[in-house]
Write an enzyme that holds these catalytic residues in place. Structure first.
Site, PDB file in Angstrom:
ATOM      1  N   LYS A  42       7.492  -0.853   4.720  1.00 23.67           N
ATOM      2  CA  LYS A  42       8.596  -1.818   4.569  1.00 23.67           C
ATOM      3  C   LYS A  42       8.364  -3.149   5.300  1.00 23.67           C
ATOM      4  O   LYS A  42       9.300  -3.886   5.598  1.00 23.67           O
ATOM      5  CB  LYS A  42       9.960  -1.227   5.018  1.00 23.67           C
ATOM      6  CG  LYS A  42      10.293   0.137   4.500  1.00 23.67           C
ATOM      7  CD  LYS A  42       9.916   0.348   3.056  1.00 23.67           C
ATOM      8  CE  LYS A  42      10.834  -0.354   2.067  1.00 23.67           C
ATOM      9  NZ  LYS A  42      10.343  -0.057   0.666  1.00 23.67           N
ATOM     10  N   SER A  43       7.099  -3.446   5.542  1.00 28.03           N
ATOM     11  CA  SER A  43       6.776  -4.675   6.281  1.00 28.03           C
ATOM     12  C   SER A  43       6.168  -5.759   5.403  1.00 28.03           C
ATOM     13  O   SER A  43       5.758  -6.798   5.913  1.00 28.03           O
ATOM     14  CB  SER A  43       5.793  -4.335   7.410  1.00 28.03           C
ATOM     15  OG  SER A  43       6.340  -3.349   8.252  1.00 28.03           O
ATOM     16  N   HIS A  97      -1.131   2.492   5.067  1.00 29.09           N
ATOM     17  CA  HIS A  97      -0.050   2.554   6.050  1.00 29.09           C
ATOM     18  C   HIS A  97      -0.511   3.319   7.293  1.00 29.09           C
ATOM     19  O   HIS A  97       0.282   3.555   8.200  1.00 29.09           O
ATOM     20  CB  HIS A  97       1.140   3.329   5.481  1.00 29.09           C
ATOM     21  CG  HIS A  97       1.961   2.582   4.474  1.00 29.09           C
ATOM     22  ND1 HIS A  97       2.314   1.263   4.623  1.00 29.09           N
ATOM     23  CD2 HIS A  97       2.526   2.993   3.318  1.00 29.09           C
ATOM     24  CE1 HIS A  97       3.066   0.902   3.585  1.00 29.09           C
ATOM     25  NE2 HIS A  97       3.203   1.925   2.786  1.00 29.09           N
ATOM     26  N   SER A 127      15.439  -1.962   6.068  1.00 30.45           N
ATOM     27  CA  SER A 127      14.779  -1.786   4.777  1.00 30.45           C
ATOM     28  C   SER A 127      14.438  -0.307   4.529  1.00 30.45           C
ATOM     29  O   SER A 127      14.643   0.219   3.432  1.00 30.45           O
ATOM     30  CB  SER A 127      13.515  -2.654   4.746  1.00 30.45           C
ATOM     31  OG  SER A 127      12.921  -2.633   3.478  1.00 30.45           O
TER      32      SER A 127
HETATM   33  P1  A3P Z   1      14.044  -5.571   2.022  1.00 27.69           P
HETATM   34  O1  A3P Z   1      14.383  -4.135   1.855  1.00 27.69           O
HETATM   35  O2  A3P Z   1      14.446  -6.123   3.356  1.00 27.69           O
HETATM   36  O3  A3P Z   1      14.523  -6.442   0.892  1.00 27.69           O
HETATM   37  P2  A3P Z   1       7.101  -2.762   1.446  1.00 27.69           P
HETATM   38  O4  A3P Z   1       6.496  -3.395   0.255  1.00 27.69           O
HETATM   39  O5  A3P Z   1       6.228  -2.735   2.655  1.00 27.69           O
HETATM   40  O6  A3P Z   1       7.695  -1.434   1.102  1.00 27.69           O
HETATM   41  O7  A3P Z   1       8.309  -3.698   1.919  1.00 27.69           O
HETATM   42  C1  A3P Z   1       9.440  -3.877   1.104  1.00 27.69           C
HETATM   43  C2  A3P Z   1      10.221  -5.044   1.645  1.00 27.69           C
HETATM   44  O8  A3P Z   1       9.514  -6.260   1.334  1.00 27.69           O
HETATM   45  C3  A3P Z   1      11.596  -5.160   0.980  1.00 27.69           C
HETATM   46  O9  A3P Z   1      12.438  -5.696   2.004  1.00 27.69           O
HETATM   47  C4  A3P Z   1      11.296  -6.141  -0.135  1.00 27.69           C
HETATM   48  O10 A3P Z   1      12.422  -6.791  -0.653  1.00 27.69           O
HETATM   49  C5  A3P Z   1      10.380  -7.117   0.598  1.00 27.69           C
HETATM   50  N1  A3P Z   1       9.587  -7.965  -0.310  1.00 27.69           N
HETATM   51  C6  A3P Z   1       8.747  -7.584  -1.291  1.00 27.69           C
HETATM   52  N2  A3P Z   1       8.263  -8.660  -1.939  1.00 27.69           N
HETATM   53  C7  A3P Z   1       8.799  -9.755  -1.352  1.00 27.69           C
HETATM   54  C8  A3P Z   1       8.694 -11.169  -1.581  1.00 27.69           C
HETATM   55  N3  A3P Z   1       7.940 -11.686  -2.554  1.00 27.69           N
HETATM   56  N4  A3P Z   1       9.411 -11.986  -0.769  1.00 27.69           N
HETATM   57  C9  A3P Z   1      10.170 -11.497   0.215  1.00 27.69           C
HETATM   58  N5  A3P Z   1      10.320 -10.178   0.473  1.00 27.69           N
HETATM   59  C10 A3P Z   1       9.645  -9.312  -0.307  1.00 27.69           C
END
Ligand code: A3P
Length: 285
Positions: A42-43, A97, A127
């Site tokens: 989620k980063s 990860h 998230s």
């Molecule tokens: P949120 O749940 O805060 O919206 P991962 O890909 O590591 O699982 O992380 C998912 C997080 O990255 C989610 O956060 C998602 O919305 C965000 N994310 C993915 N693509 C993005 C983008 N182009 N711009 C901003 N945030 C993005």
């Protein structure tokens, strides 16, 4: 059974097995031209998968719009089929990860590139909370307060955020390593793409750069079926509960943590991070 326990680490059983983890750590041969995107969940994993694909396509979205992100930049720890990563053309784009202790050991001594993306842990926690609600392969969280406790104690998938971040940052001088933050990508995506390109030794012309930035925007990615996880069946990820690309902003934690939860987390953060010696965008004065 939601999770596999591997060397003390909890991982979602849907896509991990003891075999895949053992193969990743001990069998997988890192090559000098490999490019790894490493993240705590989620980063910004999906974002980096999109950026790496687009950079390697010189800003042309064709590949990013026709092949799922998890096949374009697959996770090394989810690979069981021998040959799946081996047969890919170089440079291989690979996600992970894994905390550094479980990473392919052949990374050390190699010249492979590692991009480590880190995000404000409070936003990671929020998230991950929503993700745990929508993903049937994760334990459904009772309420947010309880989830903050679990997250703080590292009792979530891939373990403690602190250990993950400190472990990887501790290796940054010994590896071919680029540190990025979700927050700086959000603040200046174009500048971040330029930093990635420089690190990869792959400069892009202005128009190619435009293509990368346009197609890796939150809006563009939300529309792209190849990275918005709408290809995953609803019984595995129910996006009516919470979309995979949910909000995409820094600071959403402010609407979720109570003052007391935030203060308790800050104390833990201070304690854990005092020796790291890096200032992050969220460490305001
Ligand atoms: P949120 O749940 O805060 O919206 P991962 O890909 O590591 O699982 O992380 C998912 C997080 O990255 C989610 O956060 C998602 O919305 C965000 N994310 C993915 N693509 C993005 C983008 N182009 N711009 C901003 N945030 C993005």
């Amino acid at each position: 059974p939601h999770s596999v326990l591997y060397k003390g680490l909890m991982l979602p059983a849907l896509v991990h097995s003891t075999e895949s983890l053992r193969y990743a750590q001990l069998g997988f041969q890192v090559r000098d031209r490999d490019i790894f995107s490493v993240t705590y969940p989620k980063s910004g994993t999906t974002w980096m998968q999109e950026l790496l694909t687009l950079i390697h396509s010189d800003g042309d979205p064709q590949l990013a719009q026709s092949v799922p992100s998890w096949e374009r930049v697959p996770w090394v720890e989810q690979t069981t089929a021998a040959g799946f990563l081996e047969n890919r053309p170089c440079p291989r784009l690979i996600s992970s990860h894994l905390p550094c202790g479980l990473f392919p050991t052949s990374l050390h001594g190699s010249n492979a590139k590692v991009i480590y993306t880190v995000r404000n842990p409070k936003d990671v926690c929020v998230s991950l909370y929503y993700y745990s609600k929508m993903a049937s392969f994760l334990e459904f969280p009772e309420d947010f307060g309880e989830f903050v406790e679990l997250f703080s104690a590292g009792k979530v998938l891939f373990g403690s955020w602190f250990q993950h971040v400190k472990g990887w940052l501790g290796l940054r001088d010994r590896l071919n390593f680029l540190l990025l933050t979700y927050e700086e990508m959000h603040q200046d995506l174009r500048g971040s793409v330029e930093r990635i390109c420089q690190f990869l030794g792959k400069p892009l012309e202005a128009r190619a750069l435009d293509g990368v930035v346009e197609n890796a925007s939150f809006q563009a990615m939300k529309q792209n079926r190849m990275c918005n996880y709408s290809l995953v069946p609803e019984n595995i990820m129910d996006q009516r509960i919470s979309p995979f690309l949910r909000k995409g902003v820094p600071g959403d934690w402010k609407g979720h943590f109570t003052v007391a939860q935030s203060q308790a987390f800050d104390r833990l953060y201070q304690e854990q991070m005092q020796d790291v010696g890096i200032r992050f965008p969220w460490d305001e004065a």
